[in-house]
Design an enzyme around this catalytic site. Structure first.
Site, PDB file in Angstrom:
ATOM      1  N   ASP A 197     134.575  45.279 -57.252  1.00  0.00           N
ATOM      2  CA  ASP A 197     135.014  44.027 -56.605  1.00  0.00           C
ATOM      3  C   ASP A 197     136.154  43.399 -57.423  1.00  0.00           C
ATOM      4  O   ASP A 197     136.188  42.187 -57.649  1.00  0.00           O
ATOM      5  CB  ASP A 197     133.852  43.038 -56.436  1.00  0.00           C
ATOM      6  CG  ASP A 197     134.233  41.836 -55.555  1.00  0.00           C
ATOM      7  OD1 ASP A 197     135.313  41.867 -54.925  1.00  0.00           O
ATOM      8  OD2 ASP A 197     133.457  40.876 -55.517  1.00  0.00           O
TER       9      ASP A 197
ATOM     10  N   ASN B  56     141.244  41.236 -47.155  1.00  0.00           N
ATOM     11  CA  ASN B  56     141.423  39.764 -47.142  1.00  0.00           C
ATOM     12  C   ASN B  56     142.712  39.370 -47.861  1.00  0.00           C
ATOM     13  O   ASN B  56     142.737  38.506 -48.722  1.00  0.00           O
ATOM     14  CB  ASN B  56     140.206  39.048 -47.748  1.00  0.00           C
ATOM     15  CG  ASN B  56     139.991  39.383 -49.212  1.00  0.00           C
ATOM     16  OD1 ASN B  56     140.378  40.469 -49.660  1.00  0.00           O
ATOM     17  ND2 ASN B  56     139.382  38.481 -49.954  1.00  0.00           N
TER      18      ASN B  56
ATOM     19  N   HIS C 175     140.483  44.405 -54.581  1.00  0.00           N
ATOM     20  CA  HIS C 175     141.416  43.520 -53.878  1.00  0.00           C
ATOM     21  C   HIS C 175     142.755  43.633 -54.608  1.00  0.00           C
ATOM     22  O   HIS C 175     142.947  42.999 -55.643  1.00  0.00           O
ATOM     23  CB  HIS C 175     140.927  42.068 -53.934  1.00  0.00           C
ATOM     24  CG  HIS C 175     139.566  41.856 -53.309  1.00  0.00           C
ATOM     25  ND1 HIS C 175     139.399  41.409 -52.018  1.00  0.00           N
ATOM     26  CD2 HIS C 175     138.313  42.015 -53.802  1.00  0.00           C
ATOM     27  CE1 HIS C 175     138.102  41.294 -51.736  1.00  0.00           C
ATOM     28  NE2 HIS C 175     137.416  41.652 -52.813  1.00  0.00           N
TER      29      HIS C 175
ATOM     30  N   HIS D 115     142.662  36.904 -60.250  1.00  0.00           N
ATOM     31  CA  HIS D 115     143.335  35.603 -60.143  1.00  0.00           C
ATOM     32  C   HIS D 115     143.962  35.359 -61.510  1.00  0.00           C
ATOM     33  O   HIS D 115     143.469  35.872 -62.515  1.00  0.00           O
ATOM     34  CB  HIS D 115     142.334  34.487 -59.831  1.00  0.00           C
ATOM     35  CG  HIS D 115     141.537  34.724 -58.581  1.00  0.00           C
ATOM     36  ND1 HIS D 115     142.065  34.560 -57.325  1.00  0.00           N
ATOM     37  CD2 HIS D 115     140.251  35.131 -58.398  1.00  0.00           C
ATOM     38  CE1 HIS D 115     141.139  34.841 -56.410  1.00  0.00           C
ATOM     39  NE2 HIS D 115     140.031  35.201 -57.032  1.00  0.00           N
TER      40      HIS D 115
ATOM     41  N   HIS E   2     135.683  49.066 -53.790  1.00  0.00           N
ATOM     42  CA  HIS E   2     135.835  47.633 -53.504  1.00  0.00           C
ATOM     43  C   HIS E   2     136.832  46.995 -54.467  1.00  0.00           C
ATOM     44  O   HIS E   2     136.468  46.481 -55.520  1.00  0.00           O
ATOM     45  CB  HIS E   2     134.473  46.940 -53.615  1.00  0.00           C
ATOM     46  CG  HIS E   2     134.428  45.590 -52.968  1.00  0.00           C
ATOM     47  ND1 HIS E   2     133.498  45.249 -52.017  1.00  0.00           N
ATOM     48  CD2 HIS E   2     135.209  44.503 -53.124  1.00  0.00           C
ATOM     49  CE1 HIS E   2     133.704  44.007 -51.616  1.00  0.00           C
ATOM     50  NE2 HIS E   2     134.736  43.527 -52.288  1.00  0.00           N
TER      51      HIS E   2
ATOM     52  N   HIS F 157     128.505  44.453 -53.157  1.00  0.00           N
ATOM     53  CA  HIS F 157     128.178  43.636 -54.346  1.00  0.00           C
ATOM     54  C   HIS F 157     126.885  42.825 -54.249  1.00  0.00           C
ATOM     55  O   HIS F 157     126.906  41.614 -54.402  1.00  0.00           O
ATOM     56  CB  HIS F 157     129.362  42.716 -54.702  1.00  0.00           C
ATOM     57  CG  HIS F 157     129.983  41.951 -53.550  1.00  0.00           C
ATOM     58  ND1 HIS F 157     129.261  41.237 -52.638  1.00  0.00           N
ATOM     59  CD2 HIS F 157     131.290  41.801 -53.203  1.00  0.00           C
ATOM     60  CE1 HIS F 157     130.083  40.676 -51.771  1.00  0.00           C
ATOM     61  NE2 HIS F 157     131.316  41.012 -52.083  1.00  0.00           N
TER      62      HIS F 157
ATOM     63  N   HIS G  84     129.767  41.509 -46.822  1.00  0.00           N
ATOM     64  CA  HIS G  84     129.577  40.524 -47.890  1.00  0.00           C
ATOM     65  C   HIS G  84     128.474  39.592 -47.394  1.00  0.00           C
ATOM     66  O   HIS G  84     128.720  38.710 -46.580  1.00  0.00           O
ATOM     67  CB  HIS G  84     130.887  39.777 -48.141  1.00  0.00           C
ATOM     68  CG  HIS G  84     130.793  38.680 -49.155  1.00  0.00           C
ATOM     69  ND1 HIS G  84     131.707  38.528 -50.185  1.00  0.00           N
ATOM     70  CD2 HIS G  84     129.913  37.662 -49.321  1.00  0.00           C
ATOM     71  CE1 HIS G  84     131.387  37.466 -50.921  1.00  0.00           C
ATOM     72  NE2 HIS G  84     130.309  36.916 -50.404  1.00  0.00           N
TER      73      HIS G  84
ATOM     74  N   GLU H  50     135.470  44.157 -46.414  1.00  0.00           N
ATOM     75  CA  GLU H  50     134.227  43.449 -46.373  1.00  0.00           C
ATOM     76  C   GLU H  50     134.235  42.390 -45.272  1.00  0.00           C
ATOM     77  O   GLU H  50     135.184  41.604 -45.152  1.00  0.00           O
ATOM     78  CB  GLU H  50     133.905  42.796 -47.722  1.00  0.00           C
ATOM     79  CG  GLU H  50     134.983  41.870 -48.268  1.00  0.00           C
ATOM     80  CD  GLU H  50     134.567  41.225 -49.586  1.00  0.00           C
ATOM     81  OE1 GLU H  50     133.453  40.670 -49.689  1.00  0.00           O
ATOM     82  OE2 GLU H  50     135.372  41.311 -50.542  1.00  0.00           O
TER      83      GLU H  50
HETATM   84  O1  DOR Z   1     134.595  36.317 -55.717  1.00  0.00           O
HETATM   85  C1  DOR Z   1     135.137  36.876 -54.778  1.00  0.00           C
HETATM   86  N1  DOR Z   1     136.473  37.033 -54.753  1.00  0.00           N
HETATM   87  N2  DOR Z   1     134.393  37.309 -53.783  1.00  0.00           N
HETATM   88  C2  DOR Z   1     134.945  37.779 -52.648  1.00  0.00           C
HETATM   89  O2  DOR Z   1     134.214  38.132 -51.756  1.00  0.00           O
HETATM   90  C3  DOR Z   1     136.406  37.790 -52.466  1.00  0.00           C
HETATM   91  C4  DOR Z   1     137.085  37.875 -53.766  1.00  0.00           C
HETATM   92  C5  DOR Z   1     138.577  37.621 -53.727  1.00  0.00           C
HETATM   93  O3  DOR Z   1     139.245  38.190 -52.863  1.00  0.00           O
HETATM   94  O4  DOR Z   1     139.072  36.884 -54.581  1.00  0.00           O
HETATM   95 ZN    ZN Z   2     132.961  40.016 -51.281  1.00  0.00          ZN
END
Ligand code: DOR
Ligand code: ZN
Length: 420
Positions: free
Chosen positions: A286, A92, A60, A290, A58, A222, A177, A143
């Site tokens: 996860d 995503n 991103h 950012h 998991h 998660h 999720h 997810e």
């Molecule tokens: O906190 C999160 N950030 N939860 C998620 O499900 C997506 C993720 C993101 O892509 O920033």
């Molecule tokens: Zn998530």
């Protein structure tokens, strides 16, 4: 008689059963476990803890217009430097990965830039052609958002149900999720926790298990509290390091850095989740990077997400060295169960296993953001005890050693529906 040479020997490896052996490796696979065979290169593992490369199912890894946060290059370096040799990327992205064209170009982009092996999941929005993405090589679906999150709209119960039925018919894996989100604007971590409460997560898990537990293969992403883990039935359960290591009560810098969905819970709930260790199938990060600039805003405006692919194994290996969890359970939850759930060949110590390994030294150090590779540029674990890998082997070749990266041949693992 001429003896063909092996690519690599890992010498003096302590096997899971305590025996010491040399692993002779060729063409990305362990070929012989026992005495060493002639090889181009020998790496001594004396004094090291050798673990199979982790599969982080998991992450991103962003890219595109979000490359300031992360992209395949920085995210995969972060993975390798943390002992993760395979990542499963979440769909995503902007735009979301819901068409065969977008999926193909994501695979191509990863193939050009990733320094670790990878798989890619397909996004699920109303009307997505699931079958087309499955044939394109999606590893799993989701997810799938049962509630809105960063860069993900929540599906309505009807759309969610239709998607799970469709995935069930394909024989795919639905990764979910599970959350219920209120509409309040949170000002603190405690507000965020109340707005996306533990009982909402557990309720959604229960409802999905009841309606689709027999018709689709389910994996809950998660899960943040023990009651949700207990409600998952025969579905596989994933838990993150941040829900195991962080709680609302800790005071470690600004609250926005710990803003994540599902939220960080109370210390009491964190401990209860820890108590579910034996039922947890998978630890996954996860990894949701950012930038600090994006996080440096009022709590309600901050994006949710915590970077973690590089710190996951180091935090857990330190716990193992402290005697608080077993090496066997660590290998199961970070490498072997994810492999089995996804249908990726296991990395390991016996002939036929994928030759991905991370070699950890003796000493426990403290996490420092200066040594991490994510473009996010921060971590909520500053100063936490950790053991980072000294060397990482990918496909039988050294990929990382003492802070230096070396070129290897990462693999793409398509899902079972792949029809080239
Ligand atoms: O906190 C999160 N950030 N939860 C998620 O499900 C997506 C993720 C993101 O892509 O920033
Ligand atoms: Zn998530």
């Amino acid at each position: 008689m001429s003896v063909s040479r092996y690519d690599l020997v890992l010498a003096d490896v302590i096997l899971p059963d305590g025996r010491v052996a040399d692993l002779s490796i060729r063409d990305g696979l362990v070929c012989h476990t026992g005495a060493p065979l002639p090889a181009e290169q020998i790496i001594s593992c004396r004094g090291m803890t050798v673990l199979p490369g982790a599969i982080d199912m998991h992450v991103h890894l962003r890219g595109g217009i979000q490359r300031e946060k992360e992209d395949w290059e920085s995210g995969s370096m972060s993975a390798i430097a943390g002992g993760v040799t395979v990542v499963v990327d979440q769909p995503n992205t902007i735009p979301p990965l819901t068409t065969p064209e977008a999926f193909r170009s994501r695979v191509a982009e990863a193939g050009r830039n990733s320094c670790c092996s990878f798989a890619i999941n397909a996004g699920v929005t109303p009307g997505t052609d699931l079958s087309a993405l499955w044939q394109e090589g999606a590893m799993a679906f989701g997810e799938i958002f049962a509630a809105p999150s960063s860069y993900g709209e929540g599906l309505s119960p009807e759309d969610l149900s239709a998607a799970l039925s469709g995935i069930g018919r394909l024989g795919g894996l639905a990764t979910i999720h599970a959350e219920e989100a209120g509409t309040a604007i949170p000002g603190t971590l405690a507000d965020h926790n109340r707005n996306r409460p533990p009982r909402g997560e557990t309720k959604i898990v229960q409802a999905i298990v009841q309606s689709h537990g027999k018709s689709a293969r389910l994996h809950f992403c998660h899960l943040s509290v023990a009651s949700s883990v207990a409600a998952a039935g025969t579905a596989s359960v994933e838990v993150t390091p941040h829900h195991l290591f962080l709680s609302i009560e800790q005071s470690i810098g600004s609250d926005t850095l710990r803003k994540v969905n599902p939220p960080i819970r109370s210390e009491r709930e964190r401990k209860q989740l820890e108590g579910m260790w034996d039922r947890i199938d998978v630890i996954a990060s996860d990894h949701a990077p950012h930038t600090l600039r994006e996080k440096d805003v009022p709590f309600g405006d901050a994006p949710s997400g915590i970077p973690g692919v590089e710190t996951m194994l180091p935090l857990l290996v330190a716990r193992m060295k402290e005697g608080r969890l077993s090496r066997a359970s660590l290998m199961e939850k970070t490498s072997w169960r994810p492999a089995d759930i996804l249908g990726i060949p296991r990395a390991g110590f016996l002939p036929g296993a994928r030759a991905d390994f991370a070699l950890y030294g003796e000493g426990i150090t403290a996490i420092s953001v200066d040594e991490l590779h994510s473009r996010a540029g921060w971590t909520p674990y500053e100063g936490f005890p950790a053991v980072f890998p000294e060397q990482v082997i990918l496909g039988g070749a050294p990929a990382y050693h003492g802070g230096e990266f070396h070129e290897t041949a990462p693999l793409w693992f398509p899902g079972r529906g792949y029809y080239p």
